[in-house]
Design a protein around this motif. Structure first.
Motif, mmCIF file in Angstrom:
data_model
loop_
_atom_site.group_PDB
_atom_site.id
_atom_site.type_symbol
_atom_site.label_atom_id
_atom_site.label_comp_id
_atom_site.label_asym_id
_atom_site.label_seq_id
_atom_site.Cartn_x
_atom_site.Cartn_y
_atom_site.Cartn_z
ATOM 1 N N THR A 63 -22.760 -7.314 -3.405
ATOM 2 C CA THR A 63 -23.362 -6.176 -2.704
ATOM 3 C C THR A 63 -24.159 -6.645 -1.492
ATOM 4 O OG1 THR A 63 -23.509 -4.885 -4.746
ATOM 5 C CG2 THR A 63 -24.954 -4.218 -2.920
ATOM 6 N N TRP A 64 -25.000 -7.643 -1.696
ATOM 7 C CA TRP A 64 -25.863 -8.095 -0.611
ATOM 8 C C TRP A 64 -25.097 -8.882 0.450
ATOM 9 C CZ3 TRP A 64 -31.205 -7.429 0.417
ATOM 10 C CH2 TRP A 64 -31.757 -6.373 -0.327
ATOM 11 N N THR A 65 -24.011 -9.498 0.102
ATOM 12 C CA THR A 65 -23.168 -10.126 1.115
ATOM 13 C C THR A 65 -22.609 -9.057 2.041
ATOM 14 O OG1 THR A 65 -22.589 -11.983 -0.324
ATOM 15 C CG2 THR A 65 -21.086 -11.521 1.495
ATOM 16 N N LEU A 66 -22.162 -7.951 1.465
ATOM 17 C CA LEU A 66 -21.659 -6.835 2.282
ATOM 18 C C LEU A 66 -22.766 -6.244 3.154
ATOM 19 C CD1 LEU A 66 -19.391 -5.103 -0.389
ATOM 20 C CD2 LEU A 66 -18.666 -6.550 1.525
ATOM 21 N N ILE A 67 -23.968 -6.100 2.599
ATOM 22 C CA ILE A 67 -25.107 -5.578 3.360
ATOM 23 C C ILE A 67 -25.427 -6.500 4.538
ATOM 24 C CG2 ILE A 67 -27.624 -5.222 3.282
ATOM 25 C CD1 ILE A 67 -27.197 -4.089 0.427
ATOM 26 N N LEU A 68 -25.407 -7.802 4.310
ATOM 27 C CA LEU A 68 -25.727 -8.744 5.384
ATOM 28 C C LEU A 68 -24.641 -8.770 6.452
ATOM 29 C CD1 LEU A 68 -27.394 -11.574 3.286
ATOM 30 C CD2 LEU A 68 -28.509 -9.941 4.814
ATOM 31 N N ILE A 69 -23.392 -8.592 6.068
ATOM 32 C CA ILE A 69 -22.307 -8.521 7.057
ATOM 33 C C ILE A 69 -22.484 -7.294 7.947
ATOM 34 C CG2 ILE A 69 -19.822 -8.106 7.331
ATOM 35 C CD1 ILE A 69 -19.424 -9.936 4.840
ATOM 36 N N VAL A 70 -22.782 -6.154 7.335
ATOM 37 C CA VAL A 70 -23.011 -4.932 8.116
ATOM 38 C C VAL A 70 -24.234 -5.114 9.017
ATOM 39 C CG1 VAL A 70 -23.644 -2.488 7.966
ATOM 40 C CG2 VAL A 70 -21.857 -3.418 6.481
ATOM 41 N N SER A 71 -25.282 -5.737 8.507
ATOM 42 C CA SER A 71 -26.475 -5.986 9.324
ATOM 43 C C SER A 71 -26.136 -6.861 10.524
ATOM 44 C CB SER A 71 -27.563 -6.652 8.489
ATOM 45 O OG SER A 71 -27.990 -5.800 7.463
ATOM 46 N N ALA A 72 -25.301 -7.872 10.304
ATOM 47 C CA ALA A 72 -24.896 -8.756 11.399
ATOM 48 C C ALA A 72 -24.133 -7.973 12.470
ATOM 49 C CB ALA A 72 -24.053 -9.907 10.858
ATOM 50 N N LEU A 73 -23.348 -7.014 12.057
ATOM 51 C CA LEU A 73 -22.627 -6.184 13.025
ATOM 52 C C LEU A 73 -23.582 -5.364 13.884
ATOM 53 C CD1 LEU A 73 -19.645 -4.955 10.811
ATOM 54 C CD2 LEU A 73 -19.612 -6.726 12.585
ATOM 55 N N PHE A 74 -24.737 -5.021 13.344
ATOM 56 C CA PHE A 74 -25.721 -4.232 14.085
ATOM 57 C C PHE A 74 -26.465 -5.041 15.149
ATOM 58 C CE2 PHE A 74 -25.395 -1.021 10.676
ATOM 59 C CZ PHE A 74 -25.269 0.106 11.471
ATOM 60 N N ILE A 75 -26.180 -6.332 15.231
ATOM 61 C CA ILE A 75 -26.768 -7.136 16.311
ATOM 62 C C ILE A 75 -26.341 -6.567 17.664
ATOM 63 C CG2 ILE A 75 -26.675 -9.416 17.426
ATOM 64 C CD1 ILE A 75 -26.725 -10.643 14.635
ATOM 65 N N ILE A 76 -25.145 -6.009 17.696
ATOM 66 C CA ILE A 76 -24.610 -5.426 18.930
ATOM 67 C C ILE A 76 -25.535 -4.340 19.483
ATOM 68 C CG2 ILE A 76 -22.683 -4.082 19.899
ATOM 69 C CD1 ILE A 76 -20.908 -5.517 17.769
#
Length: 118
Positions: A63-76
């Protein structure tokens, strides 16, 4: 009533399942999932505590791996760094809390976790 595990070996392996998630901090890609998965697969049939704890840890780590991937996408859009730092600190705190609980022989239920394994 909460179950307490008294066998020191069972408690120790339950604690190792939580601690194995920290493998990601030493640079192992997806180490937070792979570490607990290895211990879970090796010890789940030997210890019921590891079986239950392992599923809980794996659900949380995926779950948290998916959350961190989505968070990384929000760097944009500029908020990704704040999300990564906040979720990263929360992840570390939850892993430490789970490790301490397992060392005390207690089952730990991670918050904000989808159930991939029952």
């Amino acid at each position: 009533m909460e179950r307490i595990v008294t066998d020191p070996n069972e408690r120790q392996w339950g604690m190792f399942v939580h601690l194995a998630a920290l493998a990601t901090l030493i640079g192992i890609p997806l180490g937070n999932v792979i570490g607990p998965l290895i211990i879970y697969l090796i010890k789940k049939d030997e210890y019921e505590f590891v079986n239950e704890t392992g599923k809980e840890v794996l659900n949380f780590q995926i779950t948290w791996t998916l959350i961190l991937i989505v968070s990384a996408l929000f760097i944009i859009v500029g908020i990704g760094i704040l999300l990564l730092v906040g979720f990263g600190i929360a992840w570390l705190i939850f892993v430490i809390m789970g490790t301490v609980a397992a060392n005390n022989g207690q089952y730990y239920k991670y918050p904000l976790s989808f159930k991939f394994f029952n």
